[in-house]
Design a protein around this motif. Sequence first.
Motif, PDB file in Angstrom:
ATOM      1  N   LYS A   1       0.825  -1.207   0.000  1.00  0.00           N
ATOM      2  CA  LYS A   1       0.000   0.000   0.000  1.00  0.00           C
ATOM      3  C   LYS A   1       0.863   1.262   0.000  1.00  0.00           C
ATOM      4  CE  LYS A   1      -4.479  -1.332   1.461  1.00  0.00           C
ATOM      5  NZ  LYS A   1      -5.638  -1.093   2.340  1.00  0.00           N
TER       6      LYS A   1
ATOM      7  N   PRO B   1      -4.056   4.686   1.696  1.00  0.00           N
ATOM      8  CA  PRO B   1      -5.051   3.757   2.245  1.00  0.00           C
ATOM      9  C   PRO B   1      -5.815   2.985   1.163  1.00  0.00           C
ATOM     10  CG  PRO B   1      -5.110   5.823   3.441  1.00  0.00           C
ATOM     11  CD  PRO B   1      -4.171   6.023   2.283  1.00  0.00           C
TER      12      PRO B   1
ATOM     13  N   TRP C   1      -0.928   5.205   7.256  1.00  0.00           N
ATOM     14  CA  TRP C   1      -1.275   6.523   7.813  1.00  0.00           C
ATOM     15  C   TRP C   1      -0.029   7.223   8.372  1.00  0.00           C
ATOM     16  CZ3 TRP C   1      -5.699   8.348   6.283  1.00  0.00           C
ATOM     17  CH2 TRP C   1      -6.738   7.450   5.976  1.00  0.00           C
TER      18      TRP C   1
END
Lengths: 164, 181
Positions: free
Chosen positions: A18, A21, A78
């Motif tokens: 990733k 997100p 994040w």
Amino acid sequence: MSERILKPGVVAPDFRLKATPDQSVALADFRGRPVILALYPADWSPVCSDQMAVYNELLDEFHQHDAQLLGISVDGVWCHLAFASNRKLRFPLLADFEPKGAAARSFGAYDNENGVCERALFVIDREGTITWSHLSPIGINPGADGILEALERLRGSSLAEVRP
Amino acid sequence: MSRLRPPVHEGDHIAGDPSAPVVLVEYGDYECPFCGRAHGVVEALQQTLAERLCFVFRHFPLATVHPHAALAAEAAEAAGAQGRFWQMHNLLYENQTALEPADLIGYASMMQLDVDAFVDDLRTHRFLEKVRADLHSGALSGVNGTPTFFINGLRHDGAWDFDSLFGAITGAAAPEMHERG
């Protein structure tokens, strides 16, 4: 040093990680361009000595070789977003988060003892083969000199192929 | 082992004799607080080692995280064009939190430079290419943060407090330091 990192001549193992997100990136997506993988232990090291902040200033140097830089650590997506935004990073940071460190392990660059990526660099050619790799001693940031030399050699060899 | 590329040359800012036993090269950023601290260390080394040390400064502005760093580097170059690089260099490090264009012009005026020429050099970014050339040389040399030091052409990977740098310097040039010292 926990494991031995993959050496030049080896086909780079593919991964899909990733970048945001809702967006993932595979190494194979960059086939046709040289790729620089910069594995590092953690986001948020002090700014002036931060390896990613230094590379961010040198993106033009990498782009002159048409190379794509990808940063990889076990930090979550994040955390990467906050770090990239704070440092204004202009290249993707990939989260080797779940299963933790799987991509780093496949390159032999996972530090089992501390549960983080080693500080390791890989330059991968347009066809996906590792042409240069480097494992830094603990506590020493690698600069971009080795990367740029490897990219220079790649350029030399691709020019040789083009010549009649 | 990361090596300085290119080696010290005529276009560099050189304080001292390049044939001194120790040539210390710093890649630095005027807005970097660590470089601010290193500035004091370098001054102390210059005092202690005197003519045995040659100091060279090259620019490595981390411009993305230090928005004033690139123009400050250009200001040092613009002062250098008027023969006063080191004086501006010192002023910038002594005033790291006041690096707005007006501050830079204030320093030029304080130094009694030709302010019109100085402002013109900044406005036209006359020395931006020179600063970029330093950044490029830093990339080739393996600069890995600011400050990064090279002792006699080799990157110094240890700490850069006075004792660490002094130890590394005297280690690098041990025989000659004793001969001349």
